[in-house]
Every structure is written in structure tokens, then in C-alpha cells.
Design an enzyme around this catalytic site. Structure first.
Site, PDB file in Angstrom:
ATOM      1  N   CYS A 142       5.242   7.137  -3.665  1.00  0.00           N
ATOM      2  CA  CYS A 142       4.333   6.923  -4.609  1.00  0.00           C
ATOM      3  C   CYS A 142       4.465   8.002  -5.644  1.00  0.00           C
ATOM      4  CB  CYS A 142       2.692   6.678  -4.072  1.00  0.00           C
ATOM      5  SG  CYS A 142       1.673   5.964  -5.493  1.00  0.00           S
ATOM      6  N   HIS A 235       3.123   1.421  -1.207  1.00  0.00           N
ATOM      7  CA  HIS A 235       2.486   1.992  -0.133  1.00  0.00           C
ATOM      8  C   HIS A 235       2.526   1.037   1.423  1.00  0.00           C
ATOM      9  CE1 HIS A 235       0.601   5.723  -1.523  1.00  0.00           C
ATOM     10  NE2 HIS A 235       0.472   4.888  -2.719  1.00  0.00           N
ATOM     11  N   GLU A 237       2.948   1.604   4.148  1.00  0.00           N
ATOM     12  CA  GLU A 237       2.057   2.264   5.285  1.00  0.00           C
ATOM     13  C   GLU A 237       0.529   1.757   5.042  1.00  0.00           C
ATOM     14  OE1 GLU A 237       1.183   5.048   2.057  1.00  0.00           O
ATOM     15  OE2 GLU A 237       2.997   3.956   2.479  1.00  0.00           O
TER      16      GLU A 237
END
Length: 306
Positions: A142, A235, A237
Site C-alpha cells: 500500500c 491489502h 492480508e
């Protein structure tokens, strides 16, 4: 890769409850192999949440990993207990003589600021330059990806008229790239950003290759030609509820925040969100296997030595 972390790190209990294999320090000491050594520079304010998400993505693959958690010394987190930082985090001065097989640099909620106005920008520039000689492969997420693209290649980030917030469809721009093994031709991934980089800026640089884009969210994955720098602008994750927590937090603060795109079932915030991107968080294990484990020298002291 079973991850060796401190027995008392809060993430350990969470991962144990999810049936994710985390190795005790005692057991790791009796394994006669060289573990991969990773360092995570965690720039997110919610450090415990972020470290748990990343450790989850790095877990359950065949090799052993040792992880150091890194914080900046020029900016102190206001959202994480000082005791947690003292117990589990190191500063760059403490690790700058170490060599690492891999490094992850997280995002940070500072996209609206010019890079040079971010409090820890000078320190981050030093750390990014240090990766050239002390880290075999680095994975930037990011804002961390935006910062690294700007620092290493002069790629500018561009402010968005409204926040890129939600779960977006992406497509592959390349084939036969190890980082993308197991990916569907079209897949979903979350974004939460006020700025973006442009594919045309990536494509004009000889040292970079564009791997995945979204018609709505723009550039998603890029990689350096030598595989030593990975850039992911979203993202994968994130937990299923990460965007909802951000949404309701900003609503309570009275901020002008739109509902996350393609996130709540039926676009109804009362419906618990589903994780529709989990399978593509394998980008972390692909990175570990093909760009770290398969490529890093066995003698870690030779990492970065030309």
C-alpha cells in the site's frame, strides 16, 4: 513455513486459535536447519492487528521463519501500548548490522501528505537504501509500495478525488511469473487508499514489470526485474472485518466515508462481510518460496554482497 516468534507475542494466541502452526522457541532451537530471517517494518497505527495479519499470511508453509518487528525511532505510535513496543519491537539502530532474507514494509495512513512531509521519511529513506545491501528481497504494501516506487524509481503517487475503499476486481497482466502461481485470471483484493500510482508510470521504467491491475482501483502488483522488490498497492492480508471496522470508526467520527465497494453482502452494513480474497493472500507464500527461499544465499552473511 512455521514461524518462530516470541511465546508471549499477542499474535501467537490468535494464530493458535486458528489452527495455524507457530513454532515455540524451544522447538525451533532443536531443528537443524537455517531458518529464513525476516524483518517487518510496521508503519500501521494498529500494530498488533497488522502483525497478526501478516504472520498469518506467512504461516503454514514447510520452512522455519524467524521474524524481527521493526518500528521507526523518529515517530512513536500513539495507538499501540508502549509496553508492547518495548517488548517486541526494535529500532533500525538495533538491527542495521543484521542481514535478512526478506523484509516487509507495511502501509501507513499518510497518503494525503507529500512523502517529504511524513515525519519519518528521512529515516524510511535510509532503511530503504539499506535493503539494497542487507535484504535479499523486500515486499512493500500500500503506502509502503507507493513510497518505495517513489524512492527507488521516481514514480509519483496521485491523490484520488475520493477514497479507494472496498474490494475490487483485478486481472493479471503477465503470465508464467512465479509470484502469480495459483492466481485466477480475475481475482478480488481490498483497497483502502487516498492515492494511487498509474500503470503508465510503471510501464515506462525498464527496471519494473506490471503484473496486475484493476479497471477501477488501478495498479495492484508490480515487481522489479530482479525480483528483489515486490510492490502491492492493496491489502490481501486484511481480515474479513478490517474494512468494516474502518468504516464504522469513521462513521462514528462524523467523517465523510462511503460504504466499502463490493464488501457488505447486499450492500447492507448490517450483514457481516465475507472474506472473498483469502485465496490470493498466497502472494506472500509465493514471495517467500520463489523470491526468498529459492534465491537467498545459504550463508546469510553474504546477502547483498556483490
Amino acid at each position: 513455513m512455521p514461524i518462530k516468534i516470541s511465546d508471549s507475542l499477542p499474535a501467537r494466541a490468535v494464530l493458535d486459535s486458528e489452527n495455524i502452526f507457530v513454532m515455540t522457541e524451544l522447538r525451533a532451537a532443536h531443528q537443524d536447519i537455517r531458518p529464513l530471517k525476516l524483518v517487518i517494518l510496521n508503519l500501521m497505527p494498529t500494530k498488533v492487528t497488522t502483525e497478526t495479519q501478516l504472520l498469518r499470511c506467512l504461516s503454514n508453509t514447510p520452512l522455519q521463519i524467524e521474524v524481527d518487528l521493526l518500528q521507526t525511532s523518529t515517530y512513536k505510535s500513539k495507538n499501540t501500548a508502549e509496553e508492547h513496543l518495548l517488548n517486541f519491537y526494535k529500532t533500525f539502530d538495533e538491527i542495521k548490522n543484521n542481514r535478512y532474507d526478506g523484509m516487509i514494509v507495511t502501509g501507513a495512513p499518510v497518503e494525503n501528505l507529500p512523502f517529504e512531509e511524513v515525519a519519518y521519511w528521512p529515516e524510511l529513506r535510509v532503511i530503504m537504501d539499506w535493503t539494497k545491501t542487507h535484504v535479499h528481497s523486500a515486499f512493500f504494501i500500500c503506502w509502503g509500495a507507493q513510497a518505495a516506487l517513489y524512492h527507488f524509481y521516481g514514480v509519483e503517487k496521485h491523490p484520488l478525488e475520493s477514497k479507494m475503499f472496498g474490494v475490487y476486481e483485478h486481472r493479471l497482466c503477465a503470465r508464467n511469473v512465479p509470484l502469480l502461481r495459483g492466481f485466477d485470471d480475475v481475482f478480488l483484493a481490498p483497497h483502502s487508499s487516498h492515492a494511487a500510482v498509474r500503470s503508465s508510470d510503471i510501464e515506462r521504467i525498464d527496471g519494473l514489470k506490471l503484473l496486475s491491475v484493476s479497471d477501477t482501483a488501478g495498479v495492484y502488483i508490480a515487481i522489479s526485474n530482479d525480483g528483489r522488490r515486490i510492490f502491492v498497492t492493496g491489502h490481501s492480508e486484511y481480515d474479513a472485518d478490517t474494512l468494516s471496522k474502518e468504516y464504522f470508526r469513521d462513521m462514528e467520527r462524523g467523517l465523510d466515508i462511503q460504504m466499502p465497494h463490493n464488501y457488505f453482502p447486499g450492500d447492507d452494513p448490517k450483514n457481516p462481510p465475507l472474506n472473498t480474497w483469502r485465496s490470493h493472500s498466497q502472494i506472500f507464500s509465493n514471495w517467500l518460496n520463489y523470491y526468498v527461499y529459492q534465491e537467498t544465499p545459504y550463508d546469510i552473511q553474504t546477502v547483498g554482497v556483490m
